[in-house]
Motif scaffolding. Structure first.
Motif, PDB file in Angstrom:
ATOM      1  N   GLN A   7     -11.234   6.029  -4.247  1.00  0.00           N
ATOM      2  CA  GLN A   7     -10.753   6.509  -3.302  1.00  0.00           C
ATOM      3  C   GLN A   7      -9.486   6.200  -3.832  1.00  0.00           C
ATOM      4  N   SER A   9      -6.745   4.524  -3.917  1.00  0.00           N
ATOM      5  CA  SER A   9      -6.165   3.661  -3.950  1.00  0.00           C
ATOM      6  C   SER A   9      -6.877   2.845  -5.880  1.00  0.00           C
ATOM      7  N   ASP A  10      -7.574   3.035  -5.704  1.00  0.00           N
ATOM      8  CA  ASP A  10      -8.582   2.912  -7.328  1.00  0.00           C
ATOM      9  C   ASP A  10      -7.736   3.818  -8.627  1.00  0.00           C
TER      10      ASP A  10
END
Length: 144
Positions: A7, A9-10
């Motif tokens: 995602q 956020s990764d």
């Protein structure tokens, strides 16, 4: 361990793993090449569709980038080496694409040995890496 798609956020964690893994295994890179490669990685890795190996708390331990029948990247946090993270990612890739190809730096014999243990066979060698730098590549293909 669970395998999942990345995602947004990764992205930073993937770059951090890349950096730590390269620092642990790619001591053959010149300082200017290492800096140039990191700049390239920072530009694309956070937005790439990655497969992630995560622990029970969803902390990313390693990642791989697949492009059709090619594994373009496989990096594991050095703190997690020897725990089956790389194996789990490769097994996942082989389940998705049984005929899988990848390249490893010739100066990283541990990586070549890992893939050979996973059933990959050497199919060739290039004197230069994909960007034309003087880091020979070993070409590998899964035997499945």
């Amino acid at each position: 361990m669970k395998i999942r798609l990345s995602q947004a956020s990764d992205g930073e964690r993937a770059v951090d793993i890349w950096r730590r893994a390269v620092d642990a295994t790619h001591d053959f890179l010149s300082a200017p090449d290492r800096a140039a490669i990191e700049a390239e990685v920072r530009g694309f890795l956070p937005h790439a569709p990655l497969w992630l190996a995560v622990d029970q708390h969803d902390v990313v331990q390693g990642f791989m980038l697949l492009d059709g029948d090619r594994m373009e990247a496989l990096f594991v946090d050095p703190a997690c080496h020897g725990r089956g993270v790389g194996r789990a990612l490769v097994e996942h890739a082989l389940a998705l694409q049984p005929a899988l190809a990848t390249d490893v730096n010739e100066q990283n014999p541990g990586a070549a040995a890992f893939y050979e243990r996973m059933g990959f066979a050497r199919t060739g060698r290039s004197a230069l890496d994909g960007q034309g730098r003087p880091y020979p590549l070993i070409h590998l293909r899964s035997g499945r």
